[in-house]
Design an enzyme around this catalytic site. Sequence first.
Site, PDB file in Angstrom:
ATOM      1  N   TYR A 147       0.849  -1.477  -0.015  1.00  0.00           N
ATOM      2  CA  TYR A 147       0.106  -0.213  -0.214  1.00  0.00           C
ATOM      3  C   TYR A 147       0.746   1.239   0.212  1.00  0.00           C
ATOM      4  CZ  TYR A 147      -2.966   3.611   1.930  1.00  0.00           C
ATOM      5  OH  TYR A 147      -3.606   4.912   1.586  1.00  0.00           O
ATOM      6  N   ARG A 154       1.075   7.387  -6.715  1.00  0.00           N
ATOM      7  CA  ARG A 154      -0.021   7.795  -7.265  1.00  0.00           C
ATOM      8  C   ARG A 154       0.691   9.245  -6.982  1.00  0.00           C
ATOM      9  NH1 ARG A 154      -5.414   7.416  -3.189  1.00  0.00           N
ATOM     10  NH2 ARG A 154      -3.721   6.550  -1.267  1.00  0.00           N
ATOM     11  N   TYR A 206      -1.222  13.037   7.085  1.00  0.00           N
ATOM     12  CA  TYR A 206      -0.245  12.255   7.553  1.00  0.00           C
ATOM     13  C   TYR A 206       0.847  12.250   7.491  1.00  0.00           C
ATOM     14  CZ  TYR A 206      -4.763   8.829   7.993  1.00  0.00           C
ATOM     15  OH  TYR A 206      -5.564   7.831   8.124  1.00  0.00           O
ATOM     16  N   ARG A 219     -11.759  12.928   3.109  1.00  0.00           N
ATOM     17  CA  ARG A 219     -12.191  12.121   3.416  1.00  0.00           C
ATOM     18  C   ARG A 219     -13.664  11.778   2.905  1.00  0.00           C
ATOM     19  NH1 ARG A 219      -9.494   9.610   6.428  1.00  0.00           N
ATOM     20  NH2 ARG A 219      -7.965  10.550   7.601  1.00  0.00           N
ATOM     21  N   GLU A 326     -14.259  -1.638   6.962  1.00  0.00           N
ATOM     22  CA  GLU A 326     -13.504  -0.316   6.758  1.00  0.00           C
ATOM     23  C   GLU A 326     -15.331   0.004   5.536  1.00  0.00           C
ATOM     24  OE1 GLU A 326      -9.810   1.206   4.714  1.00  0.00           O
ATOM     25  OE2 GLU A 326     -10.903   2.279   3.324  1.00  0.00           O
TER      26      GLU A 326
END
Length: 333
Positions: A147, A154, A206, A219, A326
């Site tokens: 990830y 990305r 983060y 979000r 999730e």
Amino acid sequence: MYPDTRLHYTPPHPPGSVALTHEQILGICRLGLDDQHQPWPVQSVLMPVLGPATASLQEVWHTSLPAQDGRFGDVHYRRAGNLLFGVITLEEAQFAGQDGSTALQTLAERAYRQLFALLEQQQCLHLWRVWNYIPRINVEEHGMERYRQFNIGRHQAFAGSQRPVHGSPAACALGTASGPVSIAFLAANSAALPIENPRQVSAFAYPQQYGPVSPTFSRAALAGQSGTQWLFISGTASIVGHLTVHVGDVAAQTAETFANIAILLEQANRQQPRQPFTLAGLDYRVYIRHAADYPAVRAAVLARLGEDSRVVYVQADICRADLLVEIEAQGTG
Ligand code: 3EB
């Protein structure tokens, strides 16, 4: 000027059970089964569907105007008026790592660069929502969790395409057991309003403990469209600040996730007071790490949403090893 097209969504149903006019289909998401050979873009989500539902379901994005099919590099897309839906499906074995970057990182950068180049070419610049599915997302390879490798590629595409991270789309990133990397997206020629969660650190900010490069998503995103407002709630988990809370307790993680979703609804409703979004009015997809947790998660979901809610459950890996569940959602106000 492109004509304003109304965006419609048909929630997960057994294929063949809902009649749709083919030219009005923008794209399809198929859950639980590979279904590539269709005349429109299909995102196959190779995750087991949980619960009494059949083994395979599909959901459909469609429009009020006929759509046109197109190919752009690895992107299969459909365009109708001011809306565009696309899917990129890539086999990692086709990519080689280079200059210290892994194959997955190279793949992610290439996919997102193509996506952004297509949006430029189509003058359909605004990414509203992205669905990222990555095989073996939690596996550590070449000294880094996959990830995190994906996040580097990305991010490089965002930076290289002059896409600021604070304008990121709503998104999700989940893991499959195997299969290709699959990225689907919905874009338009009007910007969506990114919404952040005051209970959480923005994902693009983060700290480094979650990887050298932060994920690029908001979000939630609020998209105004033909007099309708669409709310896209990103994959949401049991995170407060930037920390996972309720480690090991799937029911508590589910409840905390709904606390986060409820805050996002409040934030969205401040922006568009006309017709408020409600928890019960959205369509949900719930990703559960361990299939055995399905009864506990379902009970916690029903406690919050009620029996009439529209929810589909799938088994998936979640992009932090300590997250057990999730939840994402979408709907119109
Ligand atoms: C989180 O809140 C959980 O990398 O695109 C949620 C939504 C998550 C999107 C992404 C990741 C992504 O950090 C993980």
